[in-house]
Write an enzyme that holds these catalytic residues in place. Structure first.
Site, PDB file in Angstrom:
ATOM      1  N   ASN A  61       0.843  -1.210   0.000  1.00  0.00           N
ATOM      2  CA  ASN A  61       0.000   0.000   0.000  1.00  0.00           C
ATOM      3  C   ASN A  61       0.871   1.249   0.000  1.00  0.00           C
ATOM      4  OD1 ASN A  61       0.638  -0.825   2.680  1.00  0.00           O
ATOM      5  ND2 ASN A  61      -0.966   0.445   3.531  1.00  0.00           N
ATOM      6  N   GLU A  63       0.396   5.290   0.597  1.00  0.00           N
ATOM      7  CA  GLU A  63      -0.526   6.325   1.064  1.00  0.00           C
ATOM      8  C   GLU A  63      -0.105   7.712   0.579  1.00  0.00           C
ATOM      9  OE1 GLU A  63      -0.983   5.716   5.304  1.00  0.00           O
ATOM     10  OE2 GLU A  63      -2.072   3.840   4.943  1.00  0.00           O
ATOM     11  N   ASN A  64      -1.011   8.677   0.834  1.00  0.00           N
ATOM     12  CA  ASN A  64      -0.781  10.054   0.395  1.00  0.00           C
ATOM     13  C   ASN A  64      -1.439  10.985   1.409  1.00  0.00           C
ATOM     14  OD1 ASN A  64      -1.442  12.607  -1.315  1.00  0.00           O
ATOM     15  ND2 ASN A  64      -0.028  11.421  -2.571  1.00  0.00           N
ATOM     16  N   TYR A  67      -5.646  11.768   1.422  1.00  0.00           N
ATOM     17  CA  TYR A  67      -5.888  10.333   1.680  1.00  0.00           C
ATOM     18  C   TYR A  67      -6.425   9.511   0.502  1.00  0.00           C
ATOM     19  CZ  TYR A  67      -5.064  11.135   6.712  1.00  0.00           C
ATOM     20  OH  TYR A  67      -4.523  11.443   7.928  1.00  0.00           O
ATOM     21  N   CYS A  72      -4.304   0.803  -2.236  1.00  0.00           N
ATOM     22  CA  CYS A  72      -4.093  -0.429  -1.467  1.00  0.00           C
ATOM     23  C   CYS A  72      -3.044  -1.320  -2.141  1.00  0.00           C
ATOM     24  CB  CYS A  72      -5.383  -1.236  -1.398  1.00  0.00           C
ATOM     25  SG  CYS A  72      -6.703  -0.489  -0.435  1.00  0.00           S
ATOM     26  N   GLU A  74      -3.257  -4.466  -2.851  1.00  0.00           N
ATOM     27  CA  GLU A  74      -3.795  -5.398  -3.853  1.00  0.00           C
ATOM     28  C   GLU A  74      -3.837  -4.743  -5.230  1.00  0.00           C
ATOM     29  OE1 GLU A  74      -4.956  -4.674  -0.929  1.00  0.00           O
ATOM     30  OE2 GLU A  74      -5.948  -6.353   0.051  1.00  0.00           O
TER      31      GLU A  74
HETATM   32  N1  THU Z   1      -5.179  -1.450   2.812  1.00  0.00           N
HETATM   33  C1  THU Z   1      -4.651  -2.267   1.853  1.00  0.00           C
HETATM   34  O1  THU Z   1      -3.601  -1.977   1.268  1.00  0.00           O
HETATM   35  N2  THU Z   1      -5.300  -3.418   1.591  1.00  0.00           N
HETATM   36  C2  THU Z   1      -6.388  -3.870   2.262  1.00  0.00           C
HETATM   37  O2  THU Z   1      -6.868  -4.947   1.960  1.00  0.00           O
HETATM   38  C3  THU Z   1      -6.982  -3.060   3.329  1.00  0.00           C
HETATM   39  C4  THU Z   1      -6.410  -1.691   3.498  1.00  0.00           C
HETATM   40  C5  THU Z   1      -4.427  -0.226   3.137  1.00  0.00           C
HETATM   41  C6  THU Z   1      -5.046   1.061   2.701  1.00  0.00           C
HETATM   42  C7  THU Z   1      -4.412   2.025   3.700  1.00  0.00           C
HETATM   43  O3  THU Z   1      -3.128   2.400   3.222  1.00  0.00           O
HETATM   44  C8  THU Z   1      -4.235   1.210   4.950  1.00  0.00           C
HETATM   45  O4  THU Z   1      -4.277  -0.149   4.529  1.00  0.00           O
HETATM   46  C9  THU Z   1      -5.297   1.454   6.000  1.00  0.00           C
HETATM   47  O5  THU Z   1      -6.575   1.339   5.471  1.00  0.00           O
END
Ligand code: THU
Length: 160
Positions: A61, A63-64, A67, A72, A74
């Site tokens: 994942n 982030e920024n 938000y 994610c 996946e």
């Molecule tokens: N996140 C994922 O990368 N995959 C998931 O299946 C659930 C959530 C990430 C998004 C965000 O960066 C952090 O987890 C918290 O939600």
């Protein structure tokens, strides 16, 4: 009125019951959490995708500060795999997640947007994506992405 009953089969395993290949994929997904950029949630997610040609692609994942601009693990991984190997179906997708303390106890549930992208990847290549959700306590195995998103929206709905 009739009830429409939807059944999803999830196999659960203790981690030492996985095949050697699956254990290696779990290790790769856990390792991928190290490349996560998660200064806001401090929740690091790692994914390993085994492609049909045997190549393993990993992602995490990202982030920024704005938000919703983050993505994610996946989707990072699937979009990368599809960009680098556009002719290769994804065979198995393994997801692992940790807090700053440790990997989470229960299997990580992928978010709805990622389930939607998994579904499209599955449909696009006409090849089921087997999904392993890692948790310290146990691991869930789901045979195909569509099992995680019943009554789903896909391109077929736009055809008359
Ligand atoms: N996140 C994922 O990368 N995959 C998931 O299946 C659930 C959530 C990430 C998004 C965000 O960066 C952090 O987890 C918290 O939600």
């Amino acid at each position: 009125m009739k009830n429409l009953k939807i059944t999803t089969v999830i196999k659960t395993y203790p981690s030492d019951e996985l095949s050697k290949t699956d254990q290696e994929l779990v290790t790769a997904a856990k390792e991928a959490t190290k490349s996560s950029y998660a200064p806001y949630s401090r929740f690091s997610v790692g994914v390993a995708a085994l492609l049909k040609n045997g190549v393993v692609v990993t992602g995490s994942n990202q982030e920024n500060a704005a938000y919703p601009s983050g993505i994610c693990a996946e989707r990072t991984t699937l979009f990368y795999a599809n960009s680098q190997y556009p002719d290769q179906p994804v065979d198995t997708l393994v997801i692992a997640a940790r807090t700053e303390k440790d990997f989470i106890e229960s299997p990580i549930p992928p978010c709805g947007a990622c389930r939607q992208v998994m579904l499209e990847t599955e449909a696009r290549y006409k090849h089921p994506i087997r999904i392993l959700l890692y948790g310290k306590k146990e691991i869930y195995e789901i045979d195909r992405a569509s099992d995680l998103l019943p009554i789903s929206f896909d391109g077929a709905a736009m055809e008359v």
